[in-house]
Each structure stands twice: as C-alpha cells, then as structure tokens.
Scaffold this active site. Structure first.
Site, mmCIF file in Angstrom:
data_model
loop_
_atom_site.group_PDB
_atom_site.id
_atom_site.type_symbol
_atom_site.label_atom_id
_atom_site.label_comp_id
_atom_site.label_asym_id
_atom_site.label_seq_id
_atom_site.Cartn_x
_atom_site.Cartn_y
_atom_site.Cartn_z
ATOM 1 N N HIS A 192 1.858 10.334 1.185
ATOM 2 C CA HIS A 192 0.991 9.254 0.682
ATOM 3 C C HIS A 192 0.032 8.687 1.708
ATOM 4 O O HIS A 192 -0.677 7.726 1.402
ATOM 5 C CB HIS A 192 1.830 8.088 0.170
ATOM 6 C CG HIS A 192 2.663 8.415 -1.019
ATOM 7 N ND1 HIS A 192 2.245 8.175 -2.312
ATOM 8 C CD2 HIS A 192 3.884 8.965 -1.117
ATOM 9 C CE1 HIS A 192 3.195 8.564 -3.147
ATOM 10 N NE2 HIS A 192 4.201 9.054 -2.450
ATOM 11 N N LYS A 204 -5.269 -5.842 -3.505
ATOM 12 C CA LYS A 204 -4.542 -4.747 -2.840
ATOM 13 C C LYS A 204 -3.972 -5.304 -1.552
ATOM 14 O O LYS A 204 -4.300 -6.434 -1.172
ATOM 15 C CB LYS A 204 -5.476 -3.574 -2.535
ATOM 16 C CG LYS A 204 -6.769 -4.000 -1.827
ATOM 17 C CD LYS A 204 -7.757 -2.860 -1.626
ATOM 18 C CE LYS A 204 -8.527 -2.465 -2.869
ATOM 19 N NZ LYS A 204 -8.101 -1.224 -3.492
ATOM 20 N N ARG A 205 -3.116 -4.543 -0.860
ATOM 21 C CA ARG A 205 -2.622 -5.018 0.424
ATOM 22 C C ARG A 205 -3.783 -5.261 1.383
ATOM 23 O O ARG A 205 -4.837 -4.624 1.284
ATOM 24 C CB ARG A 205 -1.657 -3.989 1.032
ATOM 25 C CG ARG A 205 -0.283 -4.005 0.403
ATOM 26 C CD ARG A 205 0.396 -5.345 0.552
ATOM 27 N NE ARG A 205 0.842 -5.575 1.912
ATOM 28 C CZ ARG A 205 2.093 -5.424 2.343
ATOM 29 N NH1 ARG A 205 3.045 -5.061 1.494
ATOM 30 N NH2 ARG A 205 2.406 -5.648 3.597
ATOM 31 N N LYS A 225 -8.990 -0.981 4.354
ATOM 32 C CA LYS A 225 -9.397 -1.283 2.977
ATOM 33 C C LYS A 225 -10.637 -2.181 2.946
ATOM 34 O O LYS A 225 -11.253 -2.388 1.916
ATOM 35 C CB LYS A 225 -8.248 -1.935 2.211
ATOM 36 C CG LYS A 225 -7.039 -1.007 2.004
ATOM 37 C CD LYS A 225 -5.914 -1.712 1.263
ATOM 38 C CE LYS A 225 -4.620 -0.918 1.225
ATOM 39 N NZ LYS A 225 -4.591 0.119 0.172
ATOM 40 N N THR A 236 -4.620 3.246 -6.590
ATOM 41 C CA THR A 236 -4.211 3.225 -7.995
ATOM 42 C C THR A 236 -4.768 1.976 -8.668
ATOM 43 O O THR A 236 -4.973 1.956 -9.881
ATOM 44 C CB THR A 236 -2.673 3.264 -8.138
ATOM 45 O OG1 THR A 236 -2.104 2.368 -7.180
ATOM 46 C CG2 THR A 236 -2.135 4.658 -7.902
ATOM 47 N N LYS A 242 -6.405 1.198 -12.532
ATOM 48 C CA LYS A 242 -6.061 0.090 -13.440
ATOM 49 C C LYS A 242 -7.304 -0.669 -13.856
ATOM 50 O O LYS A 242 -7.504 -1.008 -15.029
ATOM 51 C CB LYS A 242 -5.110 -0.898 -12.742
ATOM 52 C CG LYS A 242 -3.741 -0.341 -12.480
ATOM 53 C CD LYS A 242 -2.967 -1.166 -11.444
ATOM 54 C CE LYS A 242 -1.876 -0.278 -10.863
ATOM 55 N NZ LYS A 242 -1.284 -0.819 -9.637
#
Ligand code: 26V
Length: 819
Positions: A355, A543-544, A549, A651, A655
């Site tokens: 992952h 998100k985290r 990110k 992911t 969504k």
C-alpha cells in the site's frame, strides 16, 4: 422475527420495555439504540450459522484477510440496509417517535484503523459478503481505537478513544475458540526418530480470545465473520503466583503486561518505528489467526497437502507478514512436516498487497528484537533468508550487490517486504501507477526474479455505505432515473450518462446536493456557530494529514485568495467554503503545525468583514468514518492534490466522485484512472507529472527559492507565515513550515505546483457559475464511478488472486430459518 412495520413496532416495543424495565415514555435514545442493535444482531444469528454451514458444505477455498486495521465505523445503519429492512425500521421507529438518524448517532465508531488501508479492509469485507464469497477478516480488538481529536486554540489535542465503554452489541465473545500465543523463551531441540524437533521453553503465554463480528451481505442472506482478537492473561494466580518468592503483585504486573498487547492502535501510518509492543501485536494477530485457520481446516479431516486449495491467507501490507514463518512453524513443529513440504504449502497459501512506497513506512525489524521476542520464528526467518540468498546466488552468480539488496536479513534488520514477497504467490499494488512504480522502481529486483507474481488491483469502495447509506436522496434520484440494477451491478451507474444534460435530472441532482449541503451546514453551525452560505462551493479535503498529501498547498492558496480580496475588495470570485478534516500522528510536528495554520486562516477569513461572505474555512475536528458520511455527500469539489508518485491509490477520491464532487487533482494514484474515465471535461488536472517529479529528484533541478523570488503572490504568502499579520497573531510564527519550503527546498513541490493549482481553482470558480455545465460534470462523475466500486475490485481479487467463486446461498441448508 418481524416481517413488516407493524410487527417490527410490536416486537421492538416489547424488547425495549423488557430490556430497560422502563415505560415507553421513560426510555432514552441510548436505550433505543441498544435495544435495536441487539434485536438486529439476533436476527442476523441464524443467517450467520447457515452461511458457515453452506461454506463448509460447498468446499470452496476460504479467504482470510489478515489486517492490523479494520476501520469499520458504525454498523447499525449498514446492517439495516444490507438486511433490506432499513425503510421498515426507519418508518416504524418514526411512528414510535424516534428518528433513526438520531439513534444511529448513539453508536460509537469502531475506529480500529488509521486511514486508507484500514478503511479499504472494511470496504472489502462488505463486498466479500455482498458478493457471497467465503471471505473473513482477522484483526485485533483494540481496547482503544484511533485517538479522538479535539481542536483547542487551533491545536490538535489527542484523547483516548474508549469505544467499548458502553459495550458493543455486534460482537460475540468466543471463549471456546481461544488460543495460546507464546513470547520470549528459549528454543530447545531434541531428536525424535532421526528428526530434530524444536520446542520453546520458559515462554510467556498469552490467551488470544476471539470476538466475532457478523459482516452482513447486501440482500443475499450471507453473513461472514470479522474475527477480532483480544489478549488476556493465561495464568492462574493461585497456581502460578502463589508459590514462595512470588506474590500477588507479580500476577498483576504480568496481567497488565499481557493486556497491553491489544490495548491500543498505533496512531502513526507513515513513520515506521521499531517498537517492541507493535511487533508483539503483529505476532499476536498472526499466531492467533493462523492457529484458528488451522483449527477450522482440521475439522475437514483433509491432509495438509490440500491446505492451499482450501485456504487463502491475504496480508494487508507487511504488518501480518509473520503469518509466513508462523505457518511454517506450525506445519513443521506441530504437524511434523519437513521444510520443503511446509514451504510448498505456505507459499501457495499467502498473498500480499503493498500500500505504500514511502521508504519511511517500510517495516524493518531489528534482528535482535525478533530473536529475543520470537526465538523459534526467528530461526525460521534466518533459514528462509539463507535459502533465498543461496537461490539468488545461483540465479545471479557473482552479483553480490543484488543479493544484499534483496536479502531478507541485512545489516541487522529483517525486511518485511522482502519476506512477504518471497513467501507469497501474489503481490499486488493498489492502482495502476503504483503497481508500475513497484515493478519498475521500488521492487524492480523482485519483479525481475518473479515477473508473474506481480499484479495490479486498483482499489474500490463500497457503494452501499458511501452512496446508498450516506446519500439516500441521491440513491433515490438514481433509482428513478435508471432503475435499481446498479445496486447489484455498480457499473450500471454508467446509464446515468444519458441524463447528464437532462434538465429534469439535473434539477433533482442539484436539489439533492443542496439538501446535503444544508445538512452539513447545520452541523457546522452547531460546532462552529457560523452560518455557511450553501450556494458557495463546498471544497473538501478530508484525509490523514501528511506532507505528501499537501494540505499545505490548499492552505497557501486560501491565504492567496484572502490577499487578493484584501488588495482588490471588489474582486469577483465565486464564494467558497473550504472544509478540512484530518488527524495528524501525535508525534508528527510539521503536520500539527499545518493544522494550526489552517485554523489561523479560518479565524481570519471567517471574521474579516471583507472576506467572510466570499471565503470561509472550517477545520472539522475528529475526522472519522461517521463524519466522512456527513461531509462526502455535501462536497462540490474534491481535493486530491498529492505530489505525483506519492499517493499509492487514494480512496477518498472515489467516495467523493461517487457523490458527484468534481476532483481537482494531480496525476497520482487512482486519480490517473479516474482521469482516463473522465477526461478534461470531468476533472481539473494540474501540477507536475510523475516523470517531471522524478527528473527533478534525479537532477536536483528545482529551486523553491527561485519561485519565491519570481512569484509575488507566493512571496507574500510565504512571508505571512513568519511575519506578524493576518495569519500570525500574538507573536506566532510558522517558521518550520517556511523553512521546509525554502531552506529545505520544498521536498513535495508545493511552490512548484502553486501557480498551476491556482489556475485550476480559478477555472473551477468560473465553471461553477454555469450550473448546467457544472451539474453535467457532476453527473458524469457519478456515472463513471462504478469502476471504483469495491465489488469490481473484490471480483478481481477473487478470480485473479484467490481463485474462488461465490457460494450458492440459495441452496444452503438452514434457509427455512426466518424468511
Ligand atoms: C503504515 C505504517 C507504517 C509503519 C508504522 C505503522 C503503520 C501503520 C499503517 C500503515 C499503513 C499506511 C499505508 C496506507 O494506509 N496506505 C494507503 O492505503 C490506501 C489503501 O490502499 C491507499 O488508497 C492510500 O493511497 C495509501 O496511502
């Protein structure tokens, strides 16, 4: 059991009164939740037993998904939906005076995961059951899940998440299925019939007690099992601690030490730390899980040479890699197999998903730690390493470099990814781009050695939770437009394409989005006391919190928008509401600084009379599965802005797309495949491509300072990070952020991508004003999202990795139950 609304009401009332000993007007919503939960759990019971029977009788291979994380969230609503009784219960409760949505809020989120990897495991369980595959989860029943986040003065504060405080109606403790797990000790060997037999002595024994949670399939009567292990002391205080030199306090110390094994979930999902307790947790899961798998297999009375035909063990990242040596240990030491035979069984049983390629997240345990904590397992790993290196030397004579690069044990470290690849028959990445990176860069040596072992399985999410349950109004519009076939075959969502420009459908879609925005707005009002303009663009990044990110890119852009409005108060910009949700690992200093920065920005733009009608920012505390279910349906824009090459898949992107948000994103992870489906028409692409990022890394050709010097807007924003002004009040300063960008040359290319990102955002503002255009893009996104349903992903795993077929539920025995 109830079959319609009236007998639901009847039965529920009886139960509620029976359970609480109160009269109807005295019961609390908490009581209602507990009574309803236990009633539904019992209803599931007979299907659960029948499913297990059917799986055994039909003789299919059983899949065990081993994962240190299952981020399942709440179960009541989802179970009602999958059982097909959601409407009956909602209406029945309504007539009794309760709102099901309010009742659902009384369930604690099972936050047994950090983020993407844990939530993926939960989505997969839902798809496995809904498609009728014999696939079960194996995990840890952490007493404390991921911490609860509070925002105090703009800072993240962590509180323990004692999710089991009020009990858990869904779980069933199975004392009859508990097993022993051994730590420490010393290995002794002796000869029996010319064969060396190993035994570990003086070890510390821990009971692993399973708690089973039913996983209900969607309208197919299948109920699979998520087995979560809890650590308990195996000692008998009178027997083991009653002797001379021992006392009651030794017992308490021992009990404490044992129970810490399943006490809490490690809250860090990017920085590997070789913590002993974490290694204990990993072995605890692997040993308990493998023993339980073997016990179930034993009931079939088949030879172990058939184990791999009947059992598939899938490991979710390297965290459960110790299943490989543990299964070897059991086959050799307990079942009497020789090395080669045991290896043949193991290496046809285990498969592995990678992952992440972030090097700081790759697990490597100190050799010494494994040797001491797990002496017999260590011996097996050592032998595996010796055999693997021997094989490599034959394959690549003279290439000592390659052998050391690929070794399982090297420089005193055990490399879990190498062990996982060696011991698995399949290795997969989670998006096409990520799998390419694995094959051609990160795991290149292994790919050259085992080209057939590597494959891609692009992630997917369950449309049942993320569309049908989270967004029932959208579900309704879709049903009325294209019928209901999409629920069992999500790729049928494609039928919506025909209606992308249909005025009536567009109207309905806009209406649904507005309603969802109003719902979120009232949540924000409750939390922040600010009324949000529901006509503004709801721009969401949830998100985290991680440097890669790039929440920082989003934040700097908002600062720039603020500056532009302040410089030109009449500036025409489409009003925007920026919504963030993110937990930072407790020890991740830079991530916590970014949270504080976002909160400072919120404070300023939400209160400045010149900006507050056009710019709003909210950092919603304690981002979790249940909060995501409120935010995702209300989003207009989805921020998927990681540095190209860093996000394995994502992911959240799926969504949000499924709920009609438009993505502003880089060509990273699964965004690449979304773009393949959507084209420029359906997505706002910006930023460096992976080849460009790699070229910069190779050639060191990027200068953040040069951008700072040449782009006035960037310069102004960066200076505001360290100077008193709108974002640094009362002597605050964001020095570390400033220096990460300038002195450390902006590892994640935030400044390099800034202009391109700002352009994409400008285009979004313009397009949003054309509501027909915007809605058609939104419908396009929903229509193309079927490809990212977890059902598609699980079918690929089933056929291409595990080689399993769905069970035949209709023919199972026990169907005469209660339908
Ligand atoms: C990693 C580590 C590293 C060491 C310490 C403990 C720990 C705990 C969890 C993790 C998992 C991080 C990996 C992860 O969540 N990856 C995400 O997986 C998603 C599902 O495949 C994927 O969509 C995301 O892109 C990826 O970041």
């Amino acid at each position: 059991m109830f079959t319609n609304k009236e007998n639901f009401k009847q039965e529920f009332k009886q139960r509620l009164i029976g359970k609480t000993g109160r009269q109807m007007h005295e019961v609390t919503e908490d009581d209602v939740y507990a009574a309803l939960g236990s009633m539904i759990r019992e209803r599931i019971g007979s299907d659960w037993a029948a499913t297990n029977r059917a799986y055994t009788e039909q003789g299919e291979r059983q899949v065990y998904y081993f994962s240190m994380e299952f981020l399942i969230g709440r179960l009541l609503g989802n179970n009602l939906l999958n059982l097909g009784v959601l409407d009956t219960v909602r209406e029945g409760l309504g007539e009794l005076g309760w709102d099901l949505e309010d009742i659902e809020e009384y369930e604690a989120d099972a936050g047994l995961g950090n983020g993407g990897l844990g939530r993926l495991a939960a989505c997969f369980l839902d798809s496995l059951a809904s498609l009728g595959y014999a696939g079960h989860g194996n995990g840890i029943r952490y007493k404390y899940g991921l911490f609860e986040q509070k925002i105090i003065d703009g800072h993240q504060v962590e509180l323990p998440d004692y999710w089991l405080q009020k009990g858990n109606v869904w779980e069933v403790r199975r004392d009859d299925k508990k097993v022993n797990v051994q730590f420490w000790g010393n290995v002794e060997s002796h000869e029996v019939n010319g064969r060396l037999v190993y035994e570990t002595q003086n070890s510390e024994t821990v009971w692993a007690v399973p708690y089973d949670v039913p996983v209900v399939g969607y309208e197919n009567s299948a109920v699979n099992t998520l087995r979560l292990w809890s650590a308990e002391s195996a000692a008998n205080p009178a027997r083991d601690f009653g002797g001379a030199g021992s006392n009651y306090y030794n017992f308490l110390d021992y009990k404490r030490s044992v129970e810490t094994v399943s006490e809490f979930l490690y809250p860090d999902d990017s920085n590997y730390e070789g913590k002993l307790l974490r290694l204990k947790q990993e072995y605890f899961l692997c040993s308990a899980g493998v023993q339980s798998v073997i016990r179930t297999f034993d009931k079939l009375h088949l030879p172990y040479t058939q184990l791999a035909e009947r059992v598939a063990i899938h490991i979710n990242d390297t965290h459960p890699t110790l299943v490989i040596p543990e299964l070897m240990r059991i086959l050799m030491d307990e079942k009497g197999f020789g090395w080669e035979e045991a290896w043949d069984i193991v290496s046809h049983t285990v498969s592995y998903t990678n992952h992440t390629i972030l090097s700081e997240a790759l697990e490597m345990w100190p050799e010494q730690m494994i040797r001491e904590l797990l002496p017999r397992v260590y011996m097996i790993i050592e032998e595996l390493n010796a055999r693997f290196c021997g094989m490599l030397l034959k394959q690549y004579p003279g290439d000592q470099d390659r052998v050391s690069r690929m070794a399982i044990i090297e420089s005193g470290q055990v490399k879990m990814a190498h062990l996982a690849i060696y011991g698995s028959y399949s290795v997969n990445g989670v998006a096409a781009l990520h799998t390419d990176i694995l094959k051609n860069r990160e795991m290149k040596d292994f790919y050259e050695l085992y080209p057939d072992r590597f494959n891609n399985k692009t992630n997917g999410i369950t449309h049942r939770r993320w569309l049908m349950h989270a967004n029932p109004d959208l579900e309704n519009v879709i049903d009325h437009t294209i019928g209901t076939a999409w629920k069992k075959q999500p790729d049928q969502l494609n039928e919506l394409l025909k209606y992308a420009n249909d005025a009536v459908v567009q109207d309905k879609i806009r209406h649904v989005k507005l309603k969802n925005k109003e719902r979120l707005a009232s949540y924000i009002y409750k939390k922040h006391g600010v009324s949000v303009d529901t006509n503004s663009i709801f721009d969401v990044q949830v998100k985290r919190l991680h440097a890669y990110k790039r929440q920082l890119l989003n934040a700097l852009h908002i600062m720039d928008l603020y500056n532009r409005i302040k410089e030109e108060p009449s500036l025409e910009i489409t009003p925007r509401t920026f919504i963030f949700g993110a937990k930072a690992a407790p020890g991740y200093y830079m991530a916590k600084q970014i949270i504080k920065l976002i909160n400072n920005i919120a404070q300023t733009v939400n209160n400045d009379p010149q900006t507050k009608d056009r710019l709003n920012v909210f950092f919603l505390e304690n981002y979790s599965v249940s909060l995501a279910e409120k935010i995702v349906p209300a989003a207009d824009v989805s921020e998927q802005i990681s540095t190209a090459g860093k996000e394995a898949s994502g992911t959240g992107n799926m969504k949000l797309m499924m709920n009609g948000a438009l993505t502003v994103g880089t060509l990273d992870g699964a965004n690449v495949e979304m773009y393949e489906s959507l084209g420029d028409e359906g997505m706002y692409l910006f930023g460096l491509r992976i080849e460009e990022v790699e070229k910069y890394y190779r050639e060191g050709g990027y200068s953040a300072q040069a951008i700072y010097n040449s782009d006035e807007r960037v310069k102004k924003v960066l200076d505001q990070l360290i100077q008193p002004g709108p974002f640094c009040q009362n002597g605050q300063s964001f020095d570390p952020i400033y220096h990460s960008l300038l002195s450390h040359n902006d590892e994640y290319f935030v400044l390099r991508d800034f202009a391109s990102y700002a352009d994409a955002q400008t285009q979004i503002g313009l397009d949003y004003q054309d509501s027909k255009l915007w809605t058609s893009k939104s419908i396009l996104n929903i229509a193309k999202s079927g490809r990212f349903a977890g059902d598609r992903t699980i079918k690929e795993y089933a056929t291409e990795i595990w080689g399993v077929n769905p069970a035949n539920m209709a023919s199972r025995s026990g169907l005469q139950g209660n339908h």
